[in-house]
Scaffold this active site. Structure first.
Site, PDB file in Angstrom:
ATOM      1  N   ASN A 119       0.803  -1.221   0.000  1.00  0.00           N
ATOM      2  CA  ASN A 119       0.000   0.000   0.000  1.00  0.00           C
ATOM      3  C   ASN A 119       0.840   1.277   0.000  1.00  0.00           C
ATOM      4  OD1 ASN A 119      -2.463   1.767   0.913  1.00  0.00           O
ATOM      5  ND2 ASN A 119      -0.925   1.993   2.534  1.00  0.00           N
ATOM      6  N   TYR A 133       3.710   9.794 -11.012  1.00  0.00           N
ATOM      7  CA  TYR A 133       2.756   8.971 -10.248  1.00  0.00           C
ATOM      8  C   TYR A 133       1.973   8.044 -11.187  1.00  0.00           C
ATOM      9  CZ  TYR A 133      -0.948   7.991  -6.795  1.00  0.00           C
ATOM     10  OH  TYR A 133      -1.831   7.390  -5.943  1.00  0.00           O
ATOM     11  N   LYS A 175       1.826   3.928 -11.174  1.00  0.00           N
ATOM     12  CA  LYS A 175       0.587   3.209 -10.872  1.00  0.00           C
ATOM     13  C   LYS A 175       0.162   2.313 -12.040  1.00  0.00           C
ATOM     14  CE  LYS A 175       0.271   4.523  -6.655  1.00  0.00           C
ATOM     15  NZ  LYS A 175       0.396   3.556  -5.560  1.00  0.00           N
TER      16      LYS A 175
HETATM   17  P1  NAP Z   1      -0.880   8.436   2.792  1.00  0.00           P
HETATM   18  O1  NAP Z   1      -2.026   8.918   3.589  1.00  0.00           O
HETATM   19  O2  NAP Z   1       0.174   9.401   2.385  1.00  0.00           O
HETATM   20  O3  NAP Z   1      -0.230   7.186   3.535  1.00  0.00           O
HETATM   21  C1  NAP Z   1       0.861   6.510   2.990  1.00  0.00           C
HETATM   22  C2  NAP Z   1       1.669   5.918   4.115  1.00  0.00           C
HETATM   23  O4  NAP Z   1       2.847   5.314   3.541  1.00  0.00           O
HETATM   24  C3  NAP Z   1       2.155   6.988   5.084  1.00  0.00           C
HETATM   25  O5  NAP Z   1       2.053   6.507   6.418  1.00  0.00           O
HETATM   26  C4  NAP Z   1       3.604   7.173   4.670  1.00  0.00           C
HETATM   27  O6  NAP Z   1       4.432   7.655   5.705  1.00  0.00           O
HETATM   28  C5  NAP Z   1       3.973   5.781   4.267  1.00  0.00           C
HETATM   29  N1  NAP Z   1       5.181   5.743   3.449  1.00  0.00           N
HETATM   30  C6  NAP Z   1       5.613   6.697   2.587  1.00  0.00           C
HETATM   31  N2  NAP Z   1       6.784   6.334   2.050  1.00  0.00           N
HETATM   32  C7  NAP Z   1       7.107   5.123   2.577  1.00  0.00           C
HETATM   33  C8  NAP Z   1       8.208   4.265   2.423  1.00  0.00           C
HETATM   34  N3  NAP Z   1       9.239   4.567   1.618  1.00  0.00           N
HETATM   35  N4  NAP Z   1       8.241   3.114   3.123  1.00  0.00           N
HETATM   36  C9  NAP Z   1       7.214   2.800   3.968  1.00  0.00           C
HETATM   37  N5  NAP Z   1       6.148   3.588   4.166  1.00  0.00           N
HETATM   38  C10 NAP Z   1       6.086   4.750   3.474  1.00  0.00           C
HETATM   39  O7  NAP Z   1      -1.413   7.780   1.418  1.00  0.00           O
HETATM   40  P2  NAP Z   1      -2.860   7.174   1.091  1.00  0.00           P
HETATM   41  O8  NAP Z   1      -3.668   8.243   0.493  1.00  0.00           O
HETATM   42  O9  NAP Z   1      -3.369   6.407   2.229  1.00  0.00           O
HETATM   43  O10 NAP Z   1      -2.474   6.181  -0.090  1.00  0.00           O
HETATM   44  C11 NAP Z   1      -2.163   4.810   0.131  1.00  0.00           C
HETATM   45  C12 NAP Z   1      -1.928   4.149  -1.227  1.00  0.00           C
HETATM   46  O11 NAP Z   1      -3.108   4.278  -2.030  1.00  0.00           O
HETATM   47  C13 NAP Z   1      -0.790   4.781  -2.018  1.00  0.00           C
HETATM   48  O12 NAP Z   1      -0.088   3.792  -2.742  1.00  0.00           O
HETATM   49  C14 NAP Z   1      -1.512   5.698  -2.976  1.00  0.00           C
HETATM   50  O13 NAP Z   1      -0.764   5.966  -4.137  1.00  0.00           O
HETATM   51  C15 NAP Z   1      -2.771   4.911  -3.264  1.00  0.00           C
HETATM   52  N6  NAP Z   1      -3.867   5.760  -3.713  1.00  0.00           N
HETATM   53  C16 NAP Z   1      -4.385   6.735  -2.906  1.00  0.00           C
HETATM   54  C17 NAP Z   1      -5.423   7.534  -3.384  1.00  0.00           C
HETATM   55  C18 NAP Z   1      -6.035   8.611  -2.561  1.00  0.00           C
HETATM   56  O14 NAP Z   1      -6.908   9.307  -3.099  1.00  0.00           O
HETATM   57  N7  NAP Z   1      -5.675   8.814  -1.324  1.00  0.00           N
HETATM   58  C19 NAP Z   1      -5.915   7.322  -4.676  1.00  0.00           C
HETATM   59  C20 NAP Z   1      -5.372   6.331  -5.454  1.00  0.00           C
HETATM   60  C21 NAP Z   1      -4.355   5.550  -4.967  1.00  0.00           C
HETATM   61  P3  NAP Z   1       4.659   9.279   5.802  1.00  0.00           P
HETATM   62  O15 NAP Z   1       3.307   9.836   6.099  1.00  0.00           O
HETATM   63  O16 NAP Z   1       5.639   9.425   6.907  1.00  0.00           O
HETATM   64  O17 NAP Z   1       5.174   9.688   4.449  1.00  0.00           O
END
Ligand code: NAP
Length: 246
Positions: A89, A154, A158
């Protein structure tokens, strides 16, 4: 309980979608390893799971670092003796228009979103192959399928995640391992909170159901795909996006 006695690792489990996935997967009876780069966030999620009667522990990991990823898997096996569900994730953004994007922005996003998924997927696949069973779930995005303004890096990663998902499904199916991706739409997490309200509102209006998503919407999809209810599903990309692109 749909995941009783399973062992699951969730990267990026300290925040946003990953934290919600960790909590829901634990609620379904799995032992959960909350893996994240940020120790404070990990501890908060682990305590929450334990406080609700679940089983969890945390590991600090940078998914870009293969050595740390190998340690994460080793730590999981030492604690719980097996690995049933790997949720890749963790993901980041570093947006810029193509003409302004720096090499650093490109490398950073490619490292976490592609190399990180590859590192964790490979390490998990080795264990699951030995076991003869397992489920790998990868975080793609609606942006990976359709592209997005300002997200060259990005979108590339993806879309790359979808390529890895389908390749792994083909390679690992005969070993008893299913591999699927989830492509979230716009989900309210710290990642999207950085986006201008104008864009979020545009996305809300684009959805036929006029909504943005919440982390639990994606967590529910992960639970389903990890469970035996999805035993005939592999190599697919499940869009969970409120129909934002139709
Ligand atoms: P988020 O709120 O930014 O959470 C991501 C988590 O991953 C954070 O705790 C972050 O830590 C951690 N992280 C970042 N870099 C890392 C690394 N190198 N090693 C281990 N952990 C790491 O993101 P999210 O919105 O929940 O998204 C989760 C996934 O869903 C991602 O892959 C994202 O691309 C995908 N996604 C999200 C959305 C959306 O609308 N939110 C849409 C499509 C896809 P820090 O906070 O300390 O950086």
């Amino acid at each position: 309980m749909r995941l009783k006695d399973k062992v699951a690792v969730i990267t990026g489990g300290g925040g946003g979608i990953g934290a919600e996935a960790a909590k829901k997967i634990a609620k379904e009876g799995a032992k959960v390893v909350v893996a994240d780069i940020n120790e404070g966030d990990i501890n908060r999620v682990v305590e929450e799971i334990k406080g609700s009667g679940g089983e969890a522990f945390g590991i600090v990991v940078d998914v870009v670092d293969k050595e740390q990823v190998d340690k994460m898997i080793k730590g999981t096996l030492e604690k719980y003796c097996k690995l049933d569900i790997m949720v890749n994730n963790a993901g980041i953004t570093a947006d810029s228009k193509l003409v302004n994007m720096t090499e650093e922005q490109w490398d950073k996003v490619v490292d976490v979103n592609l190399k990180g998924v590859y590192n964790c997927g490979q390490a998990a696949a080795k264990v699951m192959t030995e076991q003869g069973s397992g489920v790998i779930l990868n975080a793609s995005s609606v942006v990976g399928i359709y592209g997005n303004f300002g997200q060259t890096n990005y979108a590339a990663t993806k879309w790359g995640v979808i390529g890895m998902t389908k390749s792994w499904a083909k390679e690992l199916g005969s070993k008893g391992i299913r591999v699927n991706a989830v492509a979230p739409g716009f989900i309210m997490t710290p990642m999207t909170e950085k986006m201008p309200e104008k864009i979020l509102d545009m996305m809300r209006k684009k959805s036929p159901i006029k909504q943005l998503g919440y982390p639990e919407d994606i967590a529910n999809a992960y639970v389903f795909l990890a469970s035996d209810e999805a035993k005939f599903i592999t190599g697919t990309v499940l869009s969970v996006d409120g129909g934002v692109v139709l």
